[in-house]
Design a protein around this motif. Structure first.
Motif, short mmCIF file in Angstrom:
data_model
loop_
_atom_site.label_atom_id
_atom_site.label_comp_id
_atom_site.label_asym_id
_atom_site.label_seq_id
_atom_site.Cartn_x
_atom_site.Cartn_y
_atom_site.Cartn_z
N VAL A 91 91.86 -17.14 83.77
CA VAL A 91 93.08 -17.92 83.58
C VAL A 91 94.14 -17.02 82.96
O VAL A 91 93.83 -16.16 82.13
N THR A 92 95.37 -17.21 83.38
CA THR A 92 96.47 -16.40 82.84
C THR A 92 97.73 -17.27 82.74
O THR A 92 97.82 -18.32 83.39
N ASN A 93 98.66 -16.84 81.89
CA ASN A 93 99.97 -17.52 81.84
C ASN A 93 101.08 -16.48 81.90
O ASN A 93 102.15 -16.68 81.35
N HIS A 94 100.81 -15.38 82.61
CA HIS A 94 101.75 -14.25 82.60
C HIS A 94 103.14 -14.63 83.08
O HIS A 94 104.11 -13.98 82.74
N ASP A 95 103.27 -15.69 83.91
CA ASP A 95 104.60 -16.08 84.38
C ASP A 95 105.07 -17.39 83.73
O ASP A 95 105.96 -18.06 84.22
N LEU A 98 100.16 -21.94 83.36
CA LEU A 98 98.73 -21.65 83.43
C LEU A 98 98.29 -21.65 84.89
O LEU A 98 98.58 -22.58 85.63
N HIS A 99 97.62 -20.60 85.30
CA HIS A 99 97.04 -20.59 86.64
C HIS A 99 95.88 -19.60 86.69
O HIS A 99 95.65 -18.86 85.73
N VAL A 100 95.14 -19.63 87.77
CA VAL A 100 93.97 -18.77 87.91
C VAL A 100 94.30 -17.57 88.77
O VAL A 100 94.98 -17.70 89.80
N HIS A 101 93.85 -16.41 88.36
CA HIS A 101 93.81 -15.24 89.24
C HIS A 101 92.37 -15.07 89.67
O HIS A 101 91.46 -15.16 88.87
N TYR A 102 92.17 -14.82 90.95
CA TYR A 102 90.79 -14.73 91.46
C TYR A 102 90.25 -13.32 91.49
O TYR A 102 89.05 -13.12 91.56
ZN ZN Z 1 99.75 -14.91 88.56
#
Ligand code: ZN
Ligand code: ZN
Length: 188
Positions: A91-95, A98-102
């Motif tokens: 999980v990341t919130n870099h932008d 919250l979303h998943v990078h696979y």
């Molecule tokens: Zn992303």
């Protein structure tokens, strides 16, 4: 029924990839450049010939999932696609959301792309059924699409292909009539 309910951004990425012309190296480079925001910063975007071939193979595998006509074939083809991917979900919130990078950020472009589209297509099929992916029935189209119709009866990628095909079918019927072709009233 809205499109959103059936697709995630990674599904759309997979469909876009399946619809490039894989025999055109330039089309693969253009696809990567147009979708670079999917790749981690500092990912090398200049592809080697072998990497282009791998991306073309992945595009063909997504198309094969869409072309499958029974659930067993879909499972087999999805698993072949997943076997080529290297998921490292997090999980990341870099932008800011919250979303998943696979895939791993340090993986090369091929690994990031393969993993993201394999997981995207798998989530679509497992959540909404194996009939959700199709290949357009318009003779000159062949695009892969997501069927968002409630009864999963869509045959065309778009309204444009659907109406082009019904005009073509109308003309074919007219040609078979003894009197020959008459233009349909709406074509004047
Ligand atoms: Zn992303
Ligand atoms: Zn079409």
């Amino acid at each position: 029924m809205d499109y959103e309910a059936y697709t995630s951004p990674s599904t759309e990425l997979a469909i876009d990839l399946a619809n490039i012309d894989p025999s055109e190296p330039a089309a693969i480079d253009a696809f990567l450049a147009a979708h670079h925001e999917w790749l981690a910063p500092r990912t090398r975007l200049t592809l080697r010939p072998a990497e282009r071939e791998e991306i073309a193979a992945v595009a063909a595998m997504i198309r094969a999932v869409a072309a499958a006509t029974d659930e067993e074939s879909v499972i087999e083809r999805l698993n072949a696609l997943l076997a080529k991917s290297s998921p490292h979900p997090r999980v990341t919130n870099h932008d800011g959301r919250l979303h998943v990078h696979y895939s791993r950020d340090r993986a090369n472009a091929v690994e990031q792309l393969t993993t993201t589209v394999a997981v995207g297509i798998t989530l679509l099929v497992t959540a909404h059924g194996w009939k959700r992916l199709g290949i357009c029935s318009a003779g000159d189209c062949q695009d892969v699409y997501v069927d968002t119709s409630r009864n999963q009866t869509r045959r065309f990628c778009s309204g444009t292909c659907s109406s082009r095909s019904s005009v073509a079918a109308y003309r074919a019927r007219q040609r078979e009539r003894p009197g020959g072709a008459q233009p349909p009233p709406w074509l004047g």
